[in-house]
Design a protein around this motif. Structure first.
Motif, PDB file in Angstrom:
ATOM      1  N   HIS A  33      10.340  -8.086  -7.376  1.00 23.34           N
ATOM      2  CA  HIS A  33       9.073  -7.691  -8.010  1.00 23.34           C
ATOM      3  C   HIS A  33       8.203  -6.834  -7.088  1.00 23.34           C
ATOM      4  N   ASP A  35       6.130  -3.777  -6.028  1.00 22.31           N
ATOM      5  CA  ASP A  35       5.469  -2.675  -6.745  1.00 22.31           C
ATOM      6  C   ASP A  35       5.625  -1.395  -5.918  1.00 22.31           C
ATOM      7  N   LEU A  37       3.658   0.252  -4.033  1.00 26.68           N
ATOM      8  CA  LEU A  37       3.135   0.196  -2.664  1.00 26.68           C
ATOM      9  C   LEU A  37       4.048  -0.644  -1.770  1.00 26.68           C
ATOM     10  N   ASP A  38       4.576  -1.738  -2.324  1.00 31.12           N
ATOM     11  CA  ASP A  38       5.490  -2.589  -1.539  1.00 31.12           C
ATOM     12  C   ASP A  38       6.716  -1.797  -1.089  1.00 31.12           C
ATOM     13  N   VAL A  40       7.027   1.436  -0.659  1.00 27.87           N
ATOM     14  CA  VAL A  40       6.654   2.394   0.399  1.00 27.87           C
ATOM     15  C   VAL A  40       6.501   1.656   1.735  1.00 27.87           C
ATOM     16  N   GLU A  41       5.886   0.482   1.679  1.00 31.25           N
ATOM     17  CA  GLU A  41       5.673  -0.295   2.902  1.00 31.25           C
ATOM     18  C   GLU A  41       7.016  -0.731   3.516  1.00 31.25           C
ATOM     19  N   LEU A  44       8.494   2.121   5.348  1.00 32.66           N
ATOM     20  CA  LEU A  44       7.786   2.312   6.627  1.00 32.66           C
ATOM     21  C   LEU A  44       8.273   1.309   7.669  1.00 32.66           C
TER      22      LEU A  44
ATOM     23  N   HIS B  71      -1.994  -7.930   2.686  1.00 32.05           N
ATOM     24  CA  HIS B  71      -2.519  -6.930   1.756  1.00 32.05           C
ATOM     25  C   HIS B  71      -4.025  -7.063   1.518  1.00 32.05           C
ATOM     26  N   ARG B 130       3.090   7.453   9.189  1.00 28.35           N
ATOM     27  CA  ARG B 130       3.200   5.995   9.381  1.00 28.35           C
ATOM     28  C   ARG B 130       1.975   5.230   8.858  1.00 28.35           C
ATOM     29  N   PRO B 133       0.708   2.312   3.045  1.00 27.62           N
ATOM     30  CA  PRO B 133       0.264   2.570   1.676  1.00 27.62           C
ATOM     31  C   PRO B 133      -0.860   1.625   1.229  1.00 27.62           C
ATOM     32  N   PHE B 134      -1.079   0.569   2.001  1.00 34.80           N
ATOM     33  CA  PHE B 134      -2.149  -0.376   1.637  1.00 34.80           C
ATOM     34  C   PHE B 134      -3.481  -0.039   2.320  1.00 34.80           C
TER      35      PHE B 134
END
Lengths: 87, 414
Positions: A33, A35, A37-38, A40-41, A44, B71, B130, B133-134
């Protein structure tokens, strides 16, 4: 630790899931699950851990743990250093 | 104005240097304890000011799980923890409420400063690719309100107020109006702040706004005292549940107090210094009394803004004299900042909680460290020790950089 073990460890840490729920077939979005942003993280974190740069168009294709492992094994520094040495 | 829709406080939650349990917070205040001490959140050895009111032993991962904790910026973690405590305290079961009739207004002066600095450092060291995204969803000042609305699935009014140190008070005043005017039946509201960071500490110190009493931190915040030399930077959150009185009564909720008035104004004077005569602050208090249709002499206790700055405490005292005239001498006044330091955009939240508990529990918390009243500070500031007193009408003041003034009036629920 192998690339596979390190990738699974990162996935478990980032997504708050136990190790026994993550295999090569685990899909970040459908199974964990994640999303947008997850995901992309996660990419990284892979870049940081393996000291690589994953271009956006490539990172979009990485949707499962196995795909991440394969990409990293093909592009990590250890591998490219060896390639350079051979060349 | 629909005066038939009354608004009551049914739940309260805190995160402060004196604890994150309501009873612990209140007993600390009434015992005259200080939550101010040496700063250990990061290396402060190069800073001119090396103490403050930090929240110790904060383990966000244990509270929220690792992923959620990562987050949320520290300020949103505080807001979330205080909101969860307030909702539990209220006994509200949101599955029994219409979600579009419930909302969230949580203010913050600065928002996610920790995240901003962390990501800026990452960018400078490793390059822009780097950046997490959060970054933006963590640092934005509305992150606390947004995250709390998501946590409880609330779909009504949701916003964030940023009026520096008046943020929580303005958020709560606006939330009160949302219920009173029929936009919502329940609001989670208050403020949160976590600005004890390199930039936060350095920035306030650079303004000469902070006390430099490094050799005696617990004695540094001394509102209205002769030897006050600036405010003490602190962090935390104070969040309340405001509820339509009919609804609260129908579900048998415990009611701490009723919210009856809100006033706000601008100094229109200077970006950081208060109007020295306190005219802006006085206008906010007058508007608040008018909004409450309450006479000045009904007010028995004021939880003052009282930051311990030389100019601010004098201006507030002058403002109270203008508004209350002869009754000013009968007012009982104290500053919770004497014990917690200044929680900036969260201060109004914890201070309205202290105000409601003063009514509900019949004790007025003291102004600690008030050994010798400063020149012109000649009212009853409840020095040093708490006072047992039955009070029915209590005002809470908050003023912020930018010249923002906000006052709230609450009364004993009958």
């Amino acid at each position: 630790m192998s690339v596979e073990e390190r990738v699974i460890e990162i996935v478990c840490e980032q997504m708050d899931v136990p190790k026994d729920q993550v295999t090569r077939d685990t899909h970040f979005t459908n199974d964990l699950h994640a999303d947008s942003l997850d995901t992309v993280e996660l990419v990284l974190e892979f870049e940081e851990e393996f000291d690589i740069t994953i271009p956006d168009d490539e990172s979009e294709k990485i949707q499962t743990v196995g795909q991440a492992i394969d990409y990293i094994e093909q592009h990590s520094h250890a591998k490219s250093d060896k390639d350079d040495a051979v060349a | 104005m629909n005066q038939s829709r009354r608004v009551v406080i049914t739940g309260m939650g805190v995160v402060t240097s004196l604890g994150d349990q309501l009873d612990q917070f209140w007993s600390g205040l009434c015992a005259g304890r200080s939550g101010v001490g040496p700063l250990t959140l990061f290396d402060v050895s190069e800073f001119k000011v090396r103490f403050g009111g930090q929240v110790n032993d904060w383990d966000a991962a244990a509270r929220f799980g690792g992923k959620e904790a990562r987050h949320l910026d520290r300020f949103a973690q505080f807001a979330m923890a205080a909101a969860i405590s307030a909702v539990e305290d209220s006994g509200v079961d949101f599955s029994r409420f219409r979600p579009d009739r419930c909302g969230v207004f949580i203010g913050s002066g600065i928002g996610g400063l920790n995240e901003f600095e962390t990501q800026h450092t990452t960018m400078m060291q490793k390059g822009p690719s780097r950046i997490s995204p959060f970054t933006i969803p963590k640092l934005m000042v509305n992150a606390a309100s947004g995250q709390v609305s998501i946590k409880f699935g609330l779909q009504g009014p949701c916003s964030a107020v940023a009026t520096a140190c008046a943020s929580a008070a303005n958020a709560m005043g606006d939330a009160y109006k949302m219920i009173q005017t029929g936009w919502a039946d329940l609001m989670i509201t208050g403020g949160s702040e976590a600005a004890i960071t390199h930039m936060g500490l350095g920035g306030f110190a650079s303004m000469r706004a902070l006390s430099t009493r490094n050799d005696d931190p617990p004695r540094a915040s001394r509102p209205f005292d002769r030897d006050r030399d600036g405010f003490v930077l602190a962090e935390g959150a104070g969040v309340l549940v405001f509820e339509l009185e009919d609804q609260a009564r129908a579900r048998g909720a415990r009611i701490y107090a009723e919210v009856i008035g809100y006033g706000m104004s601008a100094d229109g004077w200077h970006i950081t210094a208060p109007d020295e005569e306190g005219r802006g602050a006085a206008r906010a208090m007058v508007r608040c009394l008018e909004d409450a249709r309450t006479a000045p002499d009904a007010v028995q206790y004021i939880n003052a803004h009282g930051t311990s700055t030389p100019l601010g405490d004098l201006a507030e005292t002058r403002a109270m004299k203008q508004v209350f005239q002869g009754h000013a001498r009968k007012l009982q006044i104290s500053s919770t900042k004497s014990q917690l330091g200044h929680l900036l955009g969260a201060s109004g939240g914890v201070e309205l909680i202290a105000s409601a508990l003063a009514i509900h529990r019949g004790v007025l918390p003291p102004t600690i460290n008030l050994d010798n009243p400063g020149e012109g500070c000649d009212l009853d500031y409840i020095p040093l020790t708490a006072r047992e007193a039955q009070v029915d009408h209590v005002m809470s003041n908050s003023f912020g950089f930018g010249g923002h003034n906000a006052s709230l009036l609450i009364r004993r629920y009958k």
